[in-house]
Design a protein around this motif. Structure first.
Motif, mmCIF file in Angstrom:
data_model
loop_
_atom_site.group_PDB
_atom_site.id
_atom_site.type_symbol
_atom_site.label_atom_id
_atom_site.label_comp_id
_atom_site.label_asym_id
_atom_site.label_seq_id
_atom_site.Cartn_x
_atom_site.Cartn_y
_atom_site.Cartn_z
ATOM 1 N N GLN A 66 0.837 -1.204 0.000
ATOM 2 C CA GLN A 66 0.000 0.000 0.000
ATOM 3 C C GLN A 66 0.875 1.260 0.000
ATOM 4 O O GLN A 66 0.571 2.228 -0.688
ATOM 5 C CB GLN A 66 -0.923 0.000 1.224
ATOM 6 C CG GLN A 66 -1.933 -1.124 1.213
ATOM 7 C CD GLN A 66 -3.009 -0.911 0.170
ATOM 8 O OE1 GLN A 66 -3.618 0.144 0.089
ATOM 9 N NE2 GLN A 66 -3.246 -1.909 -0.651
ATOM 10 N N TYR B 10 -4.648 9.527 2.974
ATOM 11 C CA TYR B 10 -5.626 8.973 2.040
ATOM 12 C C TYR B 10 -5.568 7.457 1.923
ATOM 13 O O TYR B 10 -6.529 6.828 1.500
ATOM 14 C CB TYR B 10 -5.440 9.590 0.648
ATOM 15 C CG TYR B 10 -5.684 11.068 0.632
ATOM 16 C CD1 TYR B 10 -6.987 11.560 0.689
ATOM 17 C CD2 TYR B 10 -4.631 11.965 0.589
ATOM 18 C CE1 TYR B 10 -7.221 12.922 0.688
ATOM 19 C CE2 TYR B 10 -4.856 13.330 0.591
ATOM 20 C CZ TYR B 10 -6.157 13.798 0.642
ATOM 21 O OH TYR B 10 -6.397 15.146 0.653
ATOM 22 N N VAL B 11 -4.427 6.859 2.258
ATOM 23 C CA VAL B 11 -4.294 5.419 2.023
ATOM 24 C C VAL B 11 -4.121 4.637 3.327
ATOM 25 O O VAL B 11 -4.850 3.686 3.581
ATOM 26 C CB VAL B 11 -3.100 5.139 1.075
ATOM 27 C CG1 VAL B 11 -2.933 3.645 0.859
ATOM 28 C CG2 VAL B 11 -3.326 5.841 -0.257
ATOM 29 N N ALA C 126 2.567 1.304 -3.569
ATOM 30 C CA ALA C 126 1.670 1.715 -4.657
ATOM 31 C C ALA C 126 1.388 3.210 -4.577
ATOM 32 O O ALA C 126 1.443 3.911 -5.584
ATOM 33 C CB ALA C 126 0.370 0.920 -4.583
ATOM 34 N N SER C 127 1.110 3.710 -3.379
ATOM 35 C CA SER C 127 0.783 5.134 -3.268
ATOM 36 C C SER C 127 2.020 5.997 -3.540
ATOM 37 O O SER C 127 1.910 7.066 -4.128
ATOM 38 C CB SER C 127 0.177 5.451 -1.898
ATOM 39 O OG SER C 127 0.931 4.880 -0.861
ATOM 40 N N ALA C 128 3.191 5.506 -3.129
ATOM 41 C CA ALA C 128 4.421 6.255 -3.413
ATOM 42 C C ALA C 128 4.659 6.320 -4.909
ATOM 43 O O ALA C 128 4.997 7.369 -5.453
ATOM 44 C CB ALA C 128 5.615 5.608 -2.720
ATOM 45 N N SER C 129 4.447 5.182 -5.590
ATOM 46 C CA SER C 129 4.758 5.176 -7.021
ATOM 47 C C SER C 129 3.739 5.990 -7.814
ATOM 48 O O SER C 129 3.958 6.290 -8.974
ATOM 49 C CB SER C 129 4.852 3.744 -7.553
ATOM 50 O OG SER C 129 3.587 3.151 -7.530
ATOM 51 N N LEU C 130 2.619 6.346 -7.189
ATOM 52 C CA LEU C 130 1.667 7.249 -7.844
ATOM 53 C C LEU C 130 2.025 8.711 -7.573
ATOM 54 O O LEU C 130 1.309 9.616 -7.984
ATOM 55 C CB LEU C 130 0.242 6.962 -7.362
ATOM 56 C CG LEU C 130 -0.378 5.674 -7.902
ATOM 57 C CD1 LEU C 130 -1.593 5.284 -7.088
ATOM 58 C CD2 LEU C 130 -0.757 5.819 -9.365
ATOM 59 N N GLY C 131 3.110 8.921 -6.842
ATOM 60 C CA GLY C 131 3.601 10.286 -6.639
ATOM 61 C C GLY C 131 3.164 10.925 -5.331
ATOM 62 O O GLY C 131 3.417 12.108 -5.105
ATOM 63 N N MET C 132 2.495 10.177 -4.467
ATOM 64 C CA MET C 132 2.031 10.785 -3.217
ATOM 65 C C MET C 132 3.186 11.013 -2.253
ATOM 66 O O MET C 132 4.092 10.192 -2.152
ATOM 67 C CB MET C 132 1.011 9.870 -2.528
ATOM 68 C CG MET C 132 -0.345 9.873 -3.193
ATOM 69 S SD MET C 132 -1.524 8.952 -2.214
ATOM 70 C CE MET C 132 -2.530 8.264 -3.506
ATOM 71 N N GLY C 133 3.129 12.130 -1.545
ATOM 72 C CA GLY C 133 4.082 12.399 -0.481
ATOM 73 C C GLY C 133 3.673 11.637 0.766
ATOM 74 O O GLY C 133 2.582 11.063 0.822
ATOM 75 N N ARG C 134 4.544 11.667 1.774
ATOM 76 C CA ARG C 134 4.307 10.848 2.953
ATOM 77 C C ARG C 134 3.003 11.211 3.673
ATOM 78 O O ARG C 134 2.240 10.335 4.075
ATOM 79 C CB ARG C 134 5.488 10.992 3.912
ATOM 80 C CG ARG C 134 5.657 9.779 4.768
ATOM 81 C CD ARG C 134 6.993 9.787 5.460
ATOM 82 N NE ARG C 134 6.929 8.966 6.648
ATOM 83 C CZ ARG C 134 6.995 7.644 6.651
ATOM 84 N NH1 ARG C 134 7.107 6.994 5.516
ATOM 85 N NH2 ARG C 134 6.935 6.959 7.765
ATOM 86 N N PRO D 73 -7.039 5.565 6.650
ATOM 87 C CA PRO D 73 -8.391 5.020 6.547
ATOM 88 C C PRO D 73 -8.421 3.506 6.805
ATOM 89 O O PRO D 73 -9.376 2.996 7.365
ATOM 90 C CB PRO D 73 -8.790 5.321 5.100
ATOM 91 C CG PRO D 73 -7.923 6.445 4.697
ATOM 92 C CD PRO D 73 -6.639 6.288 5.440
ATOM 93 N N GLN E 165 0.373 12.612 2.377
ATOM 94 C CA GLN E 165 -0.759 12.210 1.539
ATOM 95 C C GLN E 165 -1.008 10.716 1.634
ATOM 96 O O GLN E 165 -2.152 10.268 1.721
ATOM 97 C CB GLN E 165 -0.501 12.603 0.081
ATOM 98 C CG GLN E 165 -0.445 14.106 -0.123
ATOM 99 C CD GLN E 165 0.010 14.489 -1.515
ATOM 100 O OE1 GLN E 165 0.757 13.769 -2.158
ATOM 101 N NE2 GLN E 165 -0.432 15.649 -1.975
#
Lengths: 241, 219
Positions: free
Chosen positions: B116, B133-134, B119-127, B137, B129
């Motif tokens: 998780q 969001y991931v 995947a979120s890192a590779s979509l460009g999210m910062g820590r 929740p 974020q």
């Protein structure tokens, strides 16, 4: 002009060096298959390209974005290369649509309506527009992987890294995922894939990289690599003598 | 000698129960806020922040709550700061609660599959974020039952504040006993009131655990 430039990349875990000086240039639109035994460093190489692993030495750049270990540079790099994983890694608390929308609104600050439209377009493209409101655990493995592809595509990357994306799938589900990848390749997407699907590599890829003990052991067009492997290691890997 | 009816006793105890409830709420909410801050430090990328949170948690989990109350109450007095009992009680309980909640929540965050994060890192999210969001929740669902369960410890923990003179349920019990000379009746009622506060919390923790039955839902 190369799109992805990998220069003398080394990577160690403690004293164990898993990448021993990798050089690889990928032109725009090329489809590269990386093959090799497990432990040869192929997944590690892929994960280094978008900074999921930090490299010990060398340099990597994608379309001018340098791989540097800070959040600003990593984000710039990751907006250019998407990644798809063996275990899909969809966000289980979000719907299929939500999975594809999230990073657009959060990372790119795209307006909700626009992101929604993009998500629908990308899900249609992988043949799953009708699953927009379903949750990931209601989908088959093949469908989940196609959602993961749509999620990566919605960020409009210029290259995609695919890390054994069909290895966790039942055999009958492999083809639906590969069909999507084949289409992407035909549309000119730059792809780097670690794969065990030799037939697919032979049919679709422009070059095949054989990795062995942390080095690029042999590289060339698929006909050459598969039909007349030069090194004994590759011959043994392919089972030809 | 004045006669006290059982209702007299119960009425006085119930009046003091308000303070037990208020102190519990303040400790829990305040402890939750500080705990969240500690959690961020505990899983931070900075070594210093991680070390600070780790030692904080070890210190507050590794010393009795009673000592913490004494230090808050008497210790600050040494520096000429006059600390009222309610402030020392609230402060000590908030800091104590935070140390436990931070560690409970850390376990929840770390139970989220590594994929998780990737995947979120590779979509460009910062820590932040990724967290918001991931990870949160999903971690929240896992965290609810143990968090509600721990609130029982907070309610019972407030009893200790009677020793520094904060008049809540236990202290009221002592006061009423001194007036009535009926310790068994008084403390029996005190125990029943604590039970009435804690049991629904324990029970709802169990129900939530079953309802949210979230283990193994990560893909």
């Amino acid at each position: 002009m190369s799109l992805i430039e990998i220069t003398e990349v080394r990577k160690s875990y403690g004293t164990n060096e898993v990448l021993k000086g990798i050089n690889l240039d990928v032109a725009p639109g090329e489809v590269i298959a990386i093959i090799g035994k497990s432990g040869s460093g192929k997944s590690t190489l892929l994960r280094c390209i978008n900074g999921l692993e930090t490299i010990t030495q060398g340099a990597i750049s994608v379309a001018g974005a340098q791989l540097l270990d800070d959040e600003v540079h990593l984000k710039a790099l990751r907006l250019k290369v998407g990644m798809i994983f063996q275990q899909f890694n969809l966000f289980p608390h979000l719907t299929v649509g939500g999975n594809v929308i999230l990073s657009q609104t959060v990372v790119k600050k795209t307006a909700k309506a626009e992101a929604d439209a993009m998500a629908r377009k990308m899900l249609d493209r992988v043949g799953l527009g009708h699953k927009f409101d379903a949750y990931p655990d209601e989908l088959s493995g093949g469908q989940q992987q196609r959602v993961a592809i749509a999620r990566a595509l919605a960020m409009q990357p210029i290259a995609l890294l695919c890390d054994e994306i069909t290895s966790a799938l039942d055999p009958e589900l492999v083809s639906e995922v590969l069909a999507v990848v084949r289409e992407l390749a035909a549309e000119g997407m730059t792809l780097l894939m670690v794969t065990h699907e030799m037939k697919f590599a032979r049919d679709v890829c422009s070059r095949v990289v054989f990795m062995h003990e942390g080095r690029v052991h042999e590289i060339g067009p698929p006909q050459e690599v598969f039909s007349s492997p030069k090194t004994p290691e590759l011959q043994q890997f392919l089972g030809v003598h | 000698m004045i006669e006290f009816s059982t209702w007299d006793i119960l009425r006085n105890l119930l009046l003091a129960t308000r303070w037990t409830i208020l102190l519990s709420l303040v400790s829990f909410v305040g402890g939750g806020a500080v705990g969240l801050l500690l959690l961020f430090l505990r899983i931070s990328k900075r070594k210093m922040a991680r070390a600070f949170a780790k030692y904080y948690i070890e210190l507050f989990q590794g010393t009795p709550l009673l000592m913490q109350l004494f230090i808050a109450f008497f210790g600050l007095g040494l520096f000429g700061v006059d600390v009222p009992a309610w402030l020392a009680a609230g402060l000590a309980l908030i800091l104590w609660t935070a140390s436990f909640l931070a560690e409970i929540w850390r376990g929840c965050v770390e139970s989220i599959a590594k994929g998780q994060w990737e995947a979120s890192a590779s979509l460009g999210m910062g820590r932040l974020q990724q967290m918001r969001y991931v990870i949160f929740p999903q971690a929240l669902k896992i965290a609810v039952p143990p968090t509600v369960g721990f609130s029982v410890q907070v309610v019972k923990g407030t009893a200790l504040t009677s020793i520094i003179g904060f008049v809540e349920l236990s202290k009221a019990g002592t006061v009423v006993t001194n007036a009535t000379f009926q310790p068994f009746v008084v403390y029996g009622l005190v125990a029943l009131i604590y039970f009435a506060l804690c049991w629904p919390l324990s029970k709802s923790s169990q129900i939530l655990e079953r309802k949210l039955n979230v283990a193994h839902r990560n893909h």
